[in-house]
Design a protein around this motif. Structure first.
Motif, PDB file in Angstrom:
ATOM      1  N   ARG A 125       5.111  -6.691  -3.382  1.00  0.00           N
ATOM      2  CA  ARG A 125       5.421  -7.839  -2.512  1.00  0.00           C
ATOM      3  C   ARG A 125       4.170  -8.422  -1.865  1.00  0.00           C
ATOM      4  O   ARG A 125       4.282  -9.353  -1.069  1.00  0.00           O
ATOM      5  CB  ARG A 125       6.425  -7.421  -1.450  1.00  0.00           C
ATOM      6  N   GLY A 126       3.020  -7.856  -2.174  1.00  0.00           N
ATOM      7  CA  GLY A 126       1.775  -8.408  -1.623  1.00  0.00           C
ATOM      8  C   GLY A 126       1.547  -8.051  -0.176  1.00  0.00           C
ATOM      9  O   GLY A 126       0.767  -8.738   0.519  1.00  0.00           O
ATOM     10  N   ARG A 127       2.162  -6.999   0.323  1.00  0.00           N
ATOM     11  CA  ARG A 127       2.023  -6.608   1.716  1.00  0.00           C
ATOM     12  C   ARG A 127       0.872  -5.611   1.887  1.00  0.00           C
ATOM     13  O   ARG A 127       0.451  -4.963   0.918  1.00  0.00           O
ATOM     14  CB  ARG A 127       3.328  -5.986   2.226  1.00  0.00           C
ATOM     15  N   ARG A 128       0.404  -5.485   3.121  1.00  0.00           N
ATOM     16  CA  ARG A 128      -0.591  -4.467   3.480  1.00  0.00           C
ATOM     17  C   ARG A 128       0.085  -3.479   4.416  1.00  0.00           C
ATOM     18  O   ARG A 128       0.394  -3.799   5.549  1.00  0.00           O
ATOM     19  CB  ARG A 128      -1.811  -5.095   4.124  1.00  0.00           C
ATOM     20  N   CYS A 129       0.333  -2.293   3.919  1.00  0.00           N
ATOM     21  CA  CYS A 129       1.107  -1.304   4.646  1.00  0.00           C
ATOM     22  C   CYS A 129       0.245  -0.080   4.994  1.00  0.00           C
ATOM     23  O   CYS A 129      -0.708   0.223   4.303  1.00  0.00           O
ATOM     24  CB  CYS A 129       2.300  -0.824   3.831  1.00  0.00           C
ATOM     25  N   SER A 156      -0.200  -7.714  -8.896  1.00  0.00           N
ATOM     26  CA  SER A 156       0.365  -7.173  -7.654  1.00  0.00           C
ATOM     27  C   SER A 156      -0.767  -7.010  -6.655  1.00  0.00           C
ATOM     28  O   SER A 156      -1.718  -6.279  -6.890  1.00  0.00           O
ATOM     29  CB  SER A 156       1.069  -5.845  -7.911  1.00  0.00           C
ATOM     30  N   ARG A 157      -0.663  -7.686  -5.517  1.00  0.00           N
ATOM     31  CA  ARG A 157      -1.780  -7.834  -4.590  1.00  0.00           C
ATOM     32  C   ARG A 157      -1.713  -6.924  -3.361  1.00  0.00           C
ATOM     33  O   ARG A 157      -2.665  -6.853  -2.599  1.00  0.00           O
ATOM     34  CB  ARG A 157      -1.846  -9.289  -4.099  1.00  0.00           C
ATOM     35  N   GLY A 158      -0.618  -6.267  -3.141  1.00  0.00           N
ATOM     36  CA  GLY A 158      -0.456  -5.491  -1.915  1.00  0.00           C
ATOM     37  C   GLY A 158      -1.230  -4.178  -1.936  1.00  0.00           C
ATOM     38  O   GLY A 158      -1.791  -3.760  -2.950  1.00  0.00           O
ATOM     39  N   THR A 159      -1.250  -3.504  -0.774  1.00  0.00           N
ATOM     40  CA  THR A 159      -1.905  -2.208  -0.647  1.00  0.00           C
ATOM     41  C   THR A 159      -1.093  -1.322   0.296  1.00  0.00           C
ATOM     42  O   THR A 159      -0.383  -1.811   1.174  1.00  0.00           O
ATOM     43  CB  THR A 159      -3.335  -2.331  -0.084  1.00  0.00           C
ATOM     44  N   PHE A 160      -1.226  -0.037   0.082  1.00  0.00           N
ATOM     45  CA  PHE A 160      -0.678   0.950   1.010  1.00  0.00           C
ATOM     46  C   PHE A 160      -1.789   1.943   1.309  1.00  0.00           C
ATOM     47  O   PHE A 160      -2.458   2.424   0.386  1.00  0.00           O
ATOM     48  CB  PHE A 160       0.520   1.676   0.403  1.00  0.00           C
ATOM     49  N   VAL A 161      -2.009   2.260   2.586  1.00  0.00           N
ATOM     50  CA  VAL A 161      -3.052   3.196   2.986  1.00  0.00           C
ATOM     51  C   VAL A 161      -2.399   4.477   3.492  1.00  0.00           C
ATOM     52  O   VAL A 161      -1.650   4.454   4.475  1.00  0.00           O
ATOM     53  CB  VAL A 161      -3.965   2.595   4.068  1.00  0.00           C
ATOM     54  N   ALA A 162      -2.668   5.577   2.802  1.00  0.00           N
ATOM     55  CA  ALA A 162      -2.188   6.890   3.254  1.00  0.00           C
ATOM     56  C   ALA A 162      -3.106   7.384   4.362  1.00  0.00           C
ATOM     57  O   ALA A 162      -4.332   7.401   4.200  1.00  0.00           O
ATOM     58  CB  ALA A 162      -2.177   7.872   2.083  1.00  0.00           C
ATOM     59  N   GLN A 163      -2.529   7.763   5.482  1.00  0.00           N
ATOM     60  CA  GLN A 163      -3.299   8.190   6.647  1.00  0.00           C
ATOM     61  C   GLN A 163      -3.246   9.713   6.741  1.00  0.00           C
ATOM     62  O   GLN A 163      -2.232  10.281   7.146  1.00  0.00           O
ATOM     63  CB  GLN A 163      -2.746   7.541   7.911  1.00  0.00           C
TER      64      GLN A 163
END
Length: 479
Positions: A475-479, A221-228
């Protein structure tokens, strides 16, 4: 008599100089490893006229730190290192390193321009500048920061009618906080063994390159999520740890920086965390915390009984990344899951649970697990704190706070019987003083050893937000 006193002062290992015999030393002058090294060199030069005849001093009477001056002065270890306001425009790497203009994690000096709206993006976008460093946690809260409402723990908060001096009960009607005493240190201790030491630092260019992450396979799984969540601009700090020392004030014996949940302290519970405010976007009430770094060149906090002296340095940028797994998709974290990474007592426990990762921005292919990095001009000190991410599928905590969630293997796969959850990676970047003059807060017996770096996390995301995080990653997204 004066000569005898001078000899005594030098033989004492640099606790006080001959000029101030009988006067208590200023802690900050002797707790700065760089200053202590320079003081030793100066004392040796001052004593040189008294050492004319080599047969007048036995070898075992020589001061233990007597070396050539170029082995003592830390500024000579990294010739081109300088203060952040002296940065040269040329920041191109050497020896194939991942410099700012090249690959790797892109971080700029936060002093260059105002803070970006998205603190996570500042780590990866070259066309946006990160935030301007603001006051340390001792300074008043910035009322203009819409993402950082006033801390309800602040006694100046008009919504908190409790008198901070009233110890009969706390703000939630619980028993008074009982401080946990320091196990080893006292206010009368001097700084000779406080740590860190010059040997605890290394020029980042002398660290061998390595690959930090396993390669992502076809099913990974290649995606990432960044908590701000900001950088703790509101000054939420305390020396507590509700995960490993619940119900205890000063249970950590070192100061923590907090972002996210506004109420976190030693008495936090699932219910109190769920009811509190947050500095994070999207309703993320999770709590993220780590020990502070301190500037040892500044005389501050000098009488701290646990030896955490110097001025707190707030991170210029904080990125809280949730990442995937190299070999599989990830599943949602359960709410109120508690995680720790690293070992705050690794200096005495050994490296079995140590997870310290020190680097410099622009040199992220060079990682030191046990030494503070001395970074070249234009580069910031970087802490990389990876959390375990293989969950047992049942528990939100365990007796040692480790066995319910473990780390993947070297190939990135989770052990049998566990399933991959989003892996939290904290990236903390700091502008530090020149030379070996900074340290992480620590238990007193750990002597501020860089191997003790660690961090903590409790998941208080709404369930819909956690599902969004999982979807982004799988899904490989950068969120």
């Amino acid at each position: 008599m004066a000569a005898a006193m001078t000899a005594l002062a030098v033989a004492a290992g640099g606790l006080v100089s001959a000029a101030v015999i009988g006067v208590a030393p200023a802690r900050a002058d002797h707790c700065d490893p760089a200053q202590a090294s320079q003081d030793d060199s100066r004392r040796q030069r001052d004593r040189a006229p008294d050492q004319q005849a080599p047969d007048q001093q036995a070898p075992d009477e020589q001061a233990p730190d007597q070396q050539a001056p170029d082995q003592q002065v830390p500024d000579q270890q990294v010739p081109d290192q300088q203060a952040p306001d002296q940065q040269a425009p040329d920041r191109q790497g050497q020896d194939g390193d991942q410099q700012v203009q090249g690959g790797g994690i892109v971080l700029r000096d936060p002093a260059q321009s105002p803070e970006p709206e998205d603190p996570g993006d500042a780590l990866f976008r070259r066309d946006r500048s990160p935030r301007t460093p603001t006051a340390t946690p001792q300074d008043p809260q910035d009322p203009q920061d819409p993402q950082n409402p006033q801390d309800p723990q602040d006694p100046q908060n008009p919504q908190n009618p409790q008198d901070p001096g009233d110890q009969s009960q706390d703000r939630r009607g619980r028993p008074p906080r009982t401080a946990s005493p320091s196990p080893t240190a006292s206010q009368d201790d001097d700084c000779k063994d406080l740590g860190p030491f010059v040997t605890d630092f290394v020029d980042i260019r002398q660290v061998q390159p390595l690959r930090l992450d396993a390669g992502i396979g076809r099913n990974g799984s290649r995606g990432t999520f960044v908590a701000q969540c900001g950088t703790n601009r509101n000054g939420h700090n305390n020396p507590d740890n509700f995960i490993v020392a619940p119900g205890v004030s000063n249970g950590a014996h070192h100061l923590h920086d907090y972002v996210g949940n506004l109420s976190t302290d030693g008495f936090s519970t699932d219910e109190s965390l769920a009811a509190a405010g947050t500095t994070c976007r999207l309703g993320d009430k999770s709590t993220y915390f780590w020990p502070v770094l301190r500037d040892r060149k500044v005389d501050a906090n000098a009488q701290d009984p646990d030896g955490n002296v110097g001025r707190v340095i707030r991170a210029g940028t904080v990125s809280l990344q949730f990442r995937g797994n190299a070999t599989s998709r990830v599943v949602a974290m359960p709410r109120f899951l508690r995680l720790i990474t690293g070992d705050a007592k690794a200096g005495t426990n050994g490296a079995a649970n140590a997870r310290a990762r020190w680097s410099c921005t622009g040199f992220t292919n060079r990682i030191s697990p046990d030494k503070y990095p001395l970074c070249p001009r234009g580069s910031q000190v970087l802490r990389i704190l990876d959390f375990p991410s293989c969950w047992d599928g049942q528990n939100t905590d365990s007796a040692n706070h480790r066995t319910h969630v473990v780390f993947p293997g070297q190939n990135g796969a989770c052990p049998q019987g566990t399933r991959a959850i989003p892996q939290l990676r904290m990236l903390l970047a700091y502008t530090v003083p020149q030379g070996p003059s900074f340290a992480v807060d620590a238990f007193p017996e750990q002597k501020h050893n860089p191997v003790t770096d660690h961090a903590d996390f409790a998941n208080v995301m709404p369930e819909r937000l956690m599902q969004f995080v999982v979807s982004c990653i799988n899904r490989g997204r950068r969120c």
